[in-house]
Motif scaffolding. Structure first.
Motif, PDB file in Angstrom:
ATOM      1  N   ARG A   1      -1.695   5.156   1.909  1.00  0.00           N
ATOM      2  CA  ARG A   1      -2.898   4.745   2.615  1.00  0.00           C
ATOM      3  C   ARG A   1      -3.801   5.663   2.028  1.00  0.00           C
ATOM      4  N   TRP A   2      -3.774   6.978   1.896  1.00  0.00           N
ATOM      5  CA  TRP A   2      -4.581   8.017   1.369  1.00  0.00           C
ATOM      6  C   TRP A   2      -5.066   7.723  -0.019  1.00  0.00           C
ATOM      7  N   LEU A   3      -4.184   7.253  -0.956  1.00  0.00           N
ATOM      8  CA  LEU A   3      -4.553   6.988  -2.233  1.00  0.00           C
ATOM      9  C   LEU A   3      -5.240   5.517  -2.240  1.00  0.00           C
ATOM     10  N   GLU A   4      -4.990   4.736  -1.215  1.00  0.00           N
ATOM     11  CA  GLU A   4      -5.864   3.419  -1.121  1.00  0.00           C
ATOM     12  C   GLU A   4      -7.104   3.574  -0.724  1.00  0.00           C
TER      13      GLU A   4
ATOM     14  N   TYR B   1      24.683  10.703   1.802  1.00  0.00           N
ATOM     15  CA  TYR B   1      23.647  11.348   0.960  1.00  0.00           C
ATOM     16  C   TYR B   1      22.862  10.753  -0.152  1.00  0.00           C
ATOM     17  N   TYR B   2      23.933  10.034  -0.753  1.00  0.00           N
ATOM     18  CA  TYR B   2      23.265   9.069  -1.842  1.00  0.00           C
ATOM     19  C   TYR B   2      22.466   7.803  -1.433  1.00  0.00           C
ATOM     20  N   GLY B   3      22.654   7.304  -0.283  1.00  0.00           N
ATOM     21  CA  GLY B   3      21.868   6.388   0.223  1.00  0.00           C
ATOM     22  C   GLY B   3      20.446   6.991   0.869  1.00  0.00           C
ATOM     23  N   MET B   4      20.436   8.016   1.404  1.00  0.00           N
ATOM     24  CA  MET B   4      19.245   8.764   1.609  1.00  0.00           C
ATOM     25  C   MET B   4      18.261   9.147   0.034  1.00  0.00           C
ATOM     26  N   ILE B   5      19.030   9.617  -0.796  1.00  0.00           N
ATOM     27  CA  ILE B   5      18.353   9.748  -1.999  1.00  0.00           C
ATOM     28  C   ILE B   5      17.817   8.601  -2.661  1.00  0.00           C
ATOM     29  N   SER B   6      18.489   7.527  -2.571  1.00  0.00           N
ATOM     30  CA  SER B   6      17.926   5.835  -2.930  1.00  0.00           C
ATOM     31  C   SER B   6      16.658   5.589  -2.231  1.00  0.00           C
ATOM     32  N   HIS B   7      16.938   5.704  -0.967  1.00  0.00           N
ATOM     33  CA  HIS B   7      15.658   5.514  -0.105  1.00  0.00           C
ATOM     34  C   HIS B   7      14.631   6.377  -0.433  1.00  0.00           C
ATOM     35  N   LEU B   8      14.765   7.531  -0.676  1.00  0.00           N
ATOM     36  CA  LEU B   8      13.288   8.248  -1.043  1.00  0.00           C
ATOM     37  C   LEU B   8      12.898   7.827  -2.413  1.00  0.00           C
ATOM     38  N   ASP B   9      13.992   7.581  -3.339  1.00  0.00           N
ATOM     39  CA  ASP B   9      13.412   7.139  -4.649  1.00  0.00           C
ATOM     40  C   ASP B   9      12.511   5.900  -4.435  1.00  0.00           C
ATOM     41  N   TYR B  10      12.945   5.097  -3.632  1.00  0.00           N
ATOM     42  CA  TYR B  10      11.914   3.927  -3.292  1.00  0.00           C
ATOM     43  C   TYR B  10      10.501   4.262  -2.985  1.00  0.00           C
ATOM     44  N   GLU B  11      10.470   5.125  -2.102  1.00  0.00           N
ATOM     45  CA  GLU B  11       9.073   5.709  -1.741  1.00  0.00           C
ATOM     46  C   GLU B  11       8.465   6.399  -2.798  1.00  0.00           C
ATOM     47  N   VAL B  12       9.109   7.313  -3.284  1.00  0.00           N
ATOM     48  CA  VAL B  12       8.595   7.857  -4.658  1.00  0.00           C
ATOM     49  C   VAL B  12       7.879   6.712  -5.657  1.00  0.00           C
ATOM     50  N   GLY B  13       8.442   5.459  -5.788  1.00  0.00           N
ATOM     51  CA  GLY B  13       7.961   4.671  -6.584  1.00  0.00           C
ATOM     52  C   GLY B  13       6.790   3.978  -6.063  1.00  0.00           C
ATOM     53  N   ARG B  14       6.718   3.933  -4.668  1.00  0.00           N
ATOM     54  CA  ARG B  14       5.572   3.120  -4.140  1.00  0.00           C
ATOM     55  C   ARG B  14       4.458   3.975  -4.149  1.00  0.00           C
ATOM     56  N   VAL B  15       4.552   5.359  -4.107  1.00  0.00           N
ATOM     57  CA  VAL B  15       3.487   6.339  -4.346  1.00  0.00           C
ATOM     58  C   VAL B  15       2.925   6.305  -5.747  1.00  0.00           C
ATOM     59  N   ILE B  16       3.660   6.046  -6.845  1.00  0.00           N
ATOM     60  CA  ILE B  16       3.339   6.136  -8.109  1.00  0.00           C
ATOM     61  C   ILE B  16       2.676   4.850  -8.369  1.00  0.00           C
ATOM     62  N   ALA B  17       3.279   3.669  -7.763  1.00  0.00           N
ATOM     63  CA  ALA B  17       2.651   2.364  -7.810  1.00  0.00           C
ATOM     64  C   ALA B  17       0.983   2.246  -7.061  1.00  0.00           C
ATOM     65  N   ALA B  18       0.921   3.130  -6.265  1.00  0.00           N
ATOM     66  CA  ALA B  18      -0.668   3.078  -5.612  1.00  0.00           C
ATOM     67  C   ALA B  18      -1.195   4.031  -6.373  1.00  0.00           C
ATOM     68  N   LEU B  19      -0.761   5.008  -7.130  1.00  0.00           N
ATOM     69  CA  LEU B  19      -1.739   5.728  -8.200  1.00  0.00           C
ATOM     70  C   LEU B  19      -2.121   4.779  -9.100  1.00  0.00           C
ATOM     71  N   LYS B  20      -1.166   3.976  -9.751  1.00  0.00           N
ATOM     72  CA  LYS B  20      -1.471   3.028 -10.626  1.00  0.00           C
ATOM     73  C   LYS B  20      -2.587   2.041 -10.344  1.00  0.00           C
ATOM     74  N   LYS B  21      -2.420   1.557  -9.166  1.00  0.00           N
ATOM     75  CA  LYS B  21      -3.116   0.565  -8.624  1.00  0.00           C
ATOM     76  C   LYS B  21      -4.764   1.042  -8.492  1.00  0.00           C
ATOM     77  N   ALA B  22      -4.773   2.404  -7.957  1.00  0.00           N
ATOM     78  CA  ALA B  22      -6.075   3.019  -7.716  1.00  0.00           C
ATOM     79  C   ALA B  22      -6.720   3.646  -9.079  1.00  0.00           C
ATOM     80  N   GLY B  23      -6.026   3.510 -10.084  1.00  0.00           N
ATOM     81  CA  GLY B  23      -6.473   3.818 -11.612  1.00  0.00           C
ATOM     82  C   GLY B  23      -6.351   5.216 -11.645  1.00  0.00           C
ATOM     83  N   LYS B  24      -5.614   5.883 -10.965  1.00  0.00           N
ATOM     84  CA  LYS B  24      -5.483   7.507 -11.141  1.00  0.00           C
ATOM     85  C   LYS B  24      -4.390   7.737 -11.982  1.00  0.00           C
ATOM     86  N   TYR B  25      -3.376   7.057 -12.268  1.00  0.00           N
ATOM     87  CA  TYR B  25      -2.194   7.255 -12.832  1.00  0.00           C
ATOM     88  C   TYR B  25      -2.314   8.070 -14.047  1.00  0.00           C
TER      89      TYR B  25
END
Length: 466
Positions: A186-189, A266-290
């Motif tokens: 949201r902040w990146l958007e 433990y692995y399930g939690m890491i895969s879940h946070l991996d997805y959110e890391v991907g969302r933040v990086i995608a938002a960086l790209k969409k904002a033209g900041k990546y």
């Protein structure tokens, strides 16, 4: 590689309890981490990043204090619970250089230091752990007071003691990983300022209570998880942690079935946070900041989960002191691995150098930029290790020596990390390793003196029993 002068942005991800060997691209073929894999391929992965241990049972507190101040372990104030004004923090340094600094997620180092570090923020959790689905969080308070509090009972099925926590709202039913990921996206958007920024995203995962959305829970079946080679039913001796909170998460003796279950979650939690890391990086790209953003991913410490008969992180074994460290972005080589030894607090001066910002005199870490340039460079030859007043240790490129001294225990371990990376076979006392042990002990004493261990309350107790 070139050090840039046009001030890139910085996104710093920090997770809680994530061990070094939990990224698929770096050798773990049991776990799914597609976004971390891509980040590793985009930059440099440091596979021998360490914390020096901790002087307090909640290892995350001193670890994060070291990361944000660049100070060494025995120079922290009150184990990192508070950060003195003369310990200039990374966020402060970037703010002084004209950066906007934004934070979301866990902050375990006091409220005043948060306001010093960050000019903006949201969904801030002050504390060590909480129910991931009902996190007591705060909106950003520029004064650093965070005066609004709420009463909360930990473990309500077992006790009724309520405590005051910093909290001005809850979002019931939203997982902490998604709560912080949403806030960052949201902040990146909404971010329209042309000044460079630092974004700090501090996940609470994969710290227990290990709970995650069902899609991620169902990714891993306990029966498919192998038991670690260094699994034990109990640690061979009790150095004072047997009844700590982390250790009583599983009954004694540890069973193979229980350990498989813990690792699957433990692995399930890491895969879940991996997805959110991907969302933040995608938002960086969409904002033209990546393209003009340096991205860093790391953790505050590791976790045992059955290794050596332990469950937590209150040790100096590899599973507890080694963390993932990925750096990617402008000026950083791509798809490379570095095996040089480093402390996590070396990251502070590294980022300053990459961003073209002066390093405060209070910082003790050593920049990793030379190691980024030279794959063969050995950044640190020896690493000093500690846990509370019970353990002191040292590690070189091949061997690790651990000394245990409590009121009831006097033990020494010596491991050959080249032939025994899981630290299963104690070589101490064997005649052919006597010279190795003597040399490491001599180095350990030198590191003790250089790091002011003898001036620290835990060091005074440990060395008094040595």
């Amino acid at each position: 590689m070139t050090v840039l002068t046009n001030r890139p942005n910085l996104v710093l991800f920090v997770t809680d309890d994530q061990r070094f060997d939990t990224i698929a691209a770096l050798g773990n073929d049991l776990i799914s981490t597609p976004n971390l894999d891509e980040l590793a391929r985009s930059g440099v992965a440091f596979t021998q990043a360490h914390i020096p241990g901790g002087t307090f049972g909640a290892i995350c507190m001193p670890s994060r204090a070291m990361l944000h101040t660049g100070k060494s372990l025995f120079h922290l104030a009150n184990h990192g619970w508070e950060i003195p004004d003369d310990h200039v923090m990374l966020g402060e340094t970037l703010r002084s250089a004209g950066y906007r600094t934004f934070a979301t997620g866990k902050w375990h180092n006091g409220t005043a230091s948060h306001a010093r570090s960050f000019s903006e923020g949201g969904e801030i959790f002050f504390g060590g752990m909480a129910d991931h689905w009902n996190v007591p969080v705060c909106r950003y308070d520029p004064s650093g007071v965070y005066a609004e509090t709420a009463r909360k009972i930990d473990n309500p099925f077992y006790q009724n003691k309520a405590k005051e926590v910093h909290c001005d709202h809850l979002t019931p039913g939203k997982h902490s990983t998604e709560l912080f990921g949403d806030c960052a996206v949201r902040w990146l958007e909404e971010e329209a300022d042309e000044r460079p920024f630092m974004m700090y995203v501090a996940f609470m995962a994969p710290h227990d209570p290990r709970s995650m959305p069902d899609d991620y829970r169902n990714l891993y079946k306990p029966e498919d998880i192998p038991v670690p080679d260094n699994y034990r039913e109990e640690h061979p001796f009790d150095y004072g942690i047997r009844d700590m909170r982390d250790e009583v998460l599983e009954a004694y003796p540890r069973t193979r079935e229980a350990i498989r279950h813990h690792i699957a979650e433990y692995y399930g939690m890491i895969s879940h946070l991996d997805y959110e890391v991907g969302r933040v990086i995608a938002a960086l790209k969409k904002a033209g900041k990546y393209e003009n953003t340096i991205i860093v991913f790391t953790a505050d410490h590791g976790l045992a989960l059955g290794r050596h008969g332990l469950m937590g992180k209150q040790s100096n074994y590899e599973h507890s002191i080694r963390v993932p460290l990925l750096l990617a972005g402008p000026g950083i080589p791509s798809n490379q691995i570095r095996s040089t030894y480093l402390y996590l607090y070396d990251l502070y001066p590294t980022l300053c150098e990459l961003l073209g910002i002066g390093v405060p005199e209070s910082v003790e870490g050593q920049s990793l930029v030379p190691a980024l340039l030279d794959p063969g460079l050995q950044h640190r030859e020896y690493l000093g290790l500690a846990y509370e007043d019970a353990i002191r240790g040292i590690k070189n490129r091949r061997y690790k020596l651990l000394e245990y001294r409590t009121e009831t225990v006097k033990e020494t371990q010596l491991f050959d990390l080249e032939t025994d990376p899981d630290e299963r076979f104690n070589l101490f006392g064997l005649p052919e390793y006597e010279d190795v042990a003597d040399e490491l002990r001599e180095r350990l004493h030198a590191i003790r003196d250089e790091g002011d261990d003898l001036a620290h309350p835990t060091g005074i107790r440990f060395w008094g029993r040595y």
